[in-house]
Design a protein around this motif. Structure first.
Motif, PDB file in Angstrom:
ATOM      1  N   SER A  44      35.210  47.527  42.978  1.00 53.16           N
ATOM      2  CA  SER A  44      35.371  46.071  42.972  1.00 53.16           C
ATOM      3  C   SER A  44      36.713  45.662  43.573  1.00 53.16           C
ATOM      4  O   SER A  44      37.759  46.215  43.235  1.00 53.16           O
ATOM      5  CB  SER A  44      35.265  45.541  41.544  1.00 53.16           C
ATOM      6  OG  SER A  44      35.576  44.163  41.504  1.00 53.16           O
ATOM      7  N   LEU A  45      36.650  44.687  44.465  1.00 51.52           N
ATOM      8  CA  LEU A  45      37.869  44.140  45.065  1.00 51.52           C
ATOM      9  C   LEU A  45      38.510  43.070  44.174  1.00 51.52           C
ATOM     10  O   LEU A  45      39.616  42.617  44.451  1.00 51.52           O
ATOM     11  CB  LEU A  45      37.547  43.542  46.442  1.00 51.52           C
ATOM     12  CG  LEU A  45      37.003  44.531  47.494  1.00 51.52           C
ATOM     13  CD1 LEU A  45      36.651  43.802  48.778  1.00 51.52           C
ATOM     14  CD2 LEU A  45      38.006  45.641  47.755  1.00 51.52           C
ATOM     15  N   ILE A  46      37.766  42.649  43.130  1.00 55.91           N
ATOM     16  CA  ILE A  46      38.289  41.666  42.178  1.00 55.91           C
ATOM     17  C   ILE A  46      38.148  42.272  40.777  1.00 55.91           C
ATOM     18  O   ILE A  46      37.120  42.085  40.110  1.00 55.91           O
ATOM     19  CB  ILE A  46      37.525  40.328  42.265  1.00 55.91           C
ATOM     20  CG1 ILE A  46      37.506  39.806  43.698  1.00 55.91           C
ATOM     21  CG2 ILE A  46      38.140  39.293  41.331  1.00 55.91           C
ATOM     22  CD1 ILE A  46      36.704  38.530  43.882  1.00 55.91           C
ATOM     23  N   VAL A 100      34.546  33.436  50.038  1.00 59.44           N
ATOM     24  CA  VAL A 100      35.990  33.540  50.338  1.00 59.44           C
ATOM     25  C   VAL A 100      36.804  33.982  49.120  1.00 59.44           C
ATOM     26  O   VAL A 100      38.029  34.142  49.231  1.00 59.44           O
ATOM     27  CB  VAL A 100      36.531  32.189  50.861  1.00 59.44           C
ATOM     28  CG1 VAL A 100      35.779  31.753  52.102  1.00 59.44           C
ATOM     29  CG2 VAL A 100      36.463  31.101  49.774  1.00 59.44           C
ATOM     30  N   ALA A 101      36.176  34.195  47.961  1.00 59.96           N
ATOM     31  CA  ALA A 101      36.903  34.476  46.713  1.00 59.96           C
ATOM     32  C   ALA A 101      37.708  35.777  46.795  1.00 59.96           C
ATOM     33  O   ALA A 101      37.214  36.802  47.271  1.00 59.96           O
ATOM     34  CB  ALA A 101      35.932  34.541  45.546  1.00 59.96           C
ATOM     35  N   LYS A 102      38.950  35.709  46.290  1.00 59.88           N
ATOM     36  CA  LYS A 102      39.789  36.897  46.185  1.00 59.88           C
ATOM     37  C   LYS A 102      40.370  37.040  44.783  1.00 59.88           C
ATOM     38  O   LYS A 102      41.206  37.908  44.537  1.00 59.88           O
ATOM     39  CB  LYS A 102      40.919  36.823  47.213  1.00 59.88           C
ATOM     40  CG  LYS A 102      40.425  36.907  48.661  1.00 59.88           C
ATOM     41  CD  LYS A 102      41.582  36.907  49.648  1.00 59.88           C
ATOM     42  CE  LYS A 102      41.068  37.005  51.083  1.00 59.88           C
ATOM     43  NZ  LYS A 102      42.186  36.992  52.078  1.00 59.88           N
ATOM     44  N   SER A 103      39.939  36.161  43.869  1.00 57.30           N
ATOM     45  CA  SER A 103      40.426  36.216  42.493  1.00 57.30           C
ATOM     46  C   SER A 103      39.339  35.738  41.550  1.00 57.30           C
ATOM     47  O   SER A 103      38.379  35.070  41.956  1.00 57.30           O
ATOM     48  CB  SER A 103      41.669  35.340  42.321  1.00 57.30           C
ATOM     49  OG  SER A 103      41.336  33.971  42.478  1.00 57.30           O
ATOM     50  N   THR A 164      26.950  43.650  49.631  1.00 61.70           N
ATOM     51  CA  THR A 164      28.187  43.271  48.947  1.00 61.70           C
ATOM     52  C   THR A 164      28.044  41.895  48.311  1.00 61.70           C
ATOM     53  O   THR A 164      27.117  41.137  48.625  1.00 61.70           O
ATOM     54  CB  THR A 164      29.361  43.234  49.938  1.00 61.70           C
ATOM     55  OG1 THR A 164      29.137  42.169  50.886  1.00 61.70           O
ATOM     56  CG2 THR A 164      29.498  44.557  50.677  1.00 61.70           C
ATOM     57  N   ARG A 166      29.832  39.280  48.747  1.00 61.90           N
ATOM     58  CA  ARG A 166      29.989  38.216  49.739  1.00 61.90           C
ATOM     59  C   ARG A 166      28.759  38.084  50.629  1.00 61.90           C
ATOM     60  O   ARG A 166      28.358  36.972  50.983  1.00 61.90           O
ATOM     61  CB  ARG A 166      31.244  38.469  50.572  1.00 61.90           C
ATOM     62  CG  ARG A 166      32.534  38.281  49.781  1.00 61.90           C
ATOM     63  CD  ARG A 166      33.780  38.508  50.629  1.00 61.90           C
ATOM     64  NE  ARG A 166      34.982  38.159  49.879  1.00 61.90           N
ATOM     65  CZ  ARG A 166      35.597  38.962  49.023  1.00 61.90           C
ATOM     66  NH1 ARG A 166      35.120  40.171  48.816  1.00 61.90           N
ATOM     67  NH2 ARG A 166      36.683  38.563  48.365  1.00 61.90           N
TER      68      ARG A 166
END
Length: 466
Positions: A44-46, A100-103, A164, A166
């Motif tokens: 997971s990137l978040i 676009v979420a990064k958090s 993914t 996204r």
């Protein structure tokens, strides 16, 4: 093909285009199942905690309780069609934010937007489909709203595990955009036009929805609208009028059973539940089976609701989900306390969950929305629908949020045993107070409720005198 059959096909075609937006709502509802599993994985990137994931799953439903009243007013003032088109905007914004979420905070905001759209759709879509439908297919078109929602959920189970987060959001974005492009060409409700004395527009709208002579139906609609305008309801009528009060109590009771049987948690946490069972079937495969069974059973419900009746389907549904919740809870209890005793029963949880979905989809998933549309006359139906959707949103949020909390504190078996108890209690509630509305006109349903109120009052009087 007769004119009547052609009319029915036109009604189904229009309703199908209109309910694309409820399929969009379904994608938002089913999205957490594959996504939460990804968010808790090492890739997971978040990174998210257990509590954050429960908020991601549930905050959408909490926000859906904010929009029924303003969207009902908007639909009444500017039209059902315009309100539904407006409802697509929060969905579009929500999916763009996920892309676009990064958090975690951005995911929260995305889910909030989706919740606002969810509340608009489930307030206005039943109004639109109910007003374009003839009495012969009214129940089927009402259940079509839920069927399309389940199709949206299934799409997440089928696509989510292989792309993914996204990419899944980008695919989901296609649906609300398609809805706007297609629905903008469909007619407005003739009821809405006649309410503002736009007879020519109402006639054109009805011609687009029917085949053959529409003069008699148009006249009947006009008479109904005029009668409703003379007897304009208010929020207070829901509590001051004994008949409406009883109808509201029964309707909210049915919606309570719908939520406390655990459906919202089972859908949102489906893949995680299957992972906990350590079944020989991959969790994502089990989720796909669950989604397919749900859609197929909803199709069956569309056929049965106008043939078998509302009450038998709800009673069968409550009994089935109650028993299956008990079976699942008992399996998890032994799995966590004496794993060796249920090793040979690895097939049981997925089987019980699939039977649960069949029982839920055939009745509790679809029929409550038919009930709310039939238990109230037009002059207060809008208010009753708003109350029901606000109540349902809060109840659904509580179920989704508390599922993780109770699971962490007392074990997952406690959750399913609780769902089982509420389901069985709901069965007895509906058996005692729910009237059958199949094939009855709105006038007949109201007359039956008045008789029930009079009987209840007479019974109370006799008790006092005794």
């Amino acid at each position: 093909m007769t004119a009547k059959t052609r009319s029915h096909w036109k009604e189904y075609g229009t309703a199908l285009c209109a309910t694309l937006i409820t399929a969009t709502a379904g994608t938002c509802y089913g999205w957490p199942s594959p996504t939460l599993s990804y968010l808790q994985s090492a890739s997971s990137l978040i990174p998210t905690t257990s509590d954050e994931r429960s908020w991601i799953a549930s905050i959408m439903i909490l926000c859906s309780a904010l929009t029924p009243i303003p969207s009902a007013y908007f639909a009444d003032r500017f039209g059902r069609k315009t309100a539904l088109l407006l409802g697509a905007i929060p969905f579009i914004l929500g999916w763009v934010l996920v892309i676009v979420a990064k958090s975690v905070a951005v995911l929260y905001v995305a889910r909030m937007f989706s919740g606002l759209g969810y509340g608009i759709v489930y307030t206005v879509a039943p109004m639109y489909t109910g007003e374009i439908a003839t009495s012969e297919v009214r129940g089927a078109l009402s259940t079509l709203i839920t069927l399309m929602n389940k199709v949206g959920i299934l799409s997440q189970f089928c696509i989510g595990p292989f792309v993914t987060m996204r990419t899944l959001a980008a695919i989901n974005l296609i649906l609300p955009i398609t809805f706007v492009i297609t629905f903008i060409f469909l007619p407005e409700s003739p009821y809405y036009y006649l309410k503002f004395e736009r007879s020519e527009r109402a006639e054109r709208a009805l011609k687009n929805l029917r085949s053959g002579d529409i003069r008699l139906e148009l006249k009947n609609i006009e008479i109904n609208v005029q009668e409703d305008m003379k007897n304009r309801g208010s929020w207070g009528d829901l509590l001051s009028e004994a008949t409406y009060r009883k109808a509201l109590w029964i309707s909210l009771g049915v919606f309570t059973i719908q939520q406390l049987c655990g459906s919202a948690a089972v859908i949102a946490y489906a893949q995680g539940i299957f992972e906990a069972t350590e079944s020989h079937i991959e969790p994502y495969q089990a989720s796909i089976y669950l989604g397919c069974v749900q859609v197929a059973t909803c199709c069956l419900s569309v056929i049965l609701v106008d043939r078998v009746g509302r009450k038998p389907l709800l009673l069968l549904s409550a009994l089935g989900v109650g028993l299956m919740n008990g079976v699942i809870g008992t399996y998890f209890y032994f799995y966590l306390t004496n794993k060796a005793s249920v090793t040979h029963l690895h097939w049981l949880p997925i089987t019980a969950l699939l039977i649960y979905i069949v029982c839920y989809a055939v009745g509790l998933s679809t029929v409550p929305y038919v009930i709310i549309g039939e238990m109230f006359p037009t002059n207060v139906k809008l208010y009753a629908s708003c109350v029901a959707h606000i109540y349902t949103g809060i109840s659904m949020f509580a179920v989704q949020k508390l599922f993780q909390v109770v699971d962490d504190a007392f074990g997952i078996y406690t959750v399913f045993w609780g769902f089982s108890v509420f389901s069985i209690l709901g069965l007895f509630f509906m058996l005692a107070v729910l009237p059958e509305t199949k094939g009855k006109s709105f006038a007949c349903i109201q007359a039956q409720l008045r008789r029930d109120v009079a009987r209840d009052n007479a019974s109370k009087l006799m008790t006092v005198e005794y």
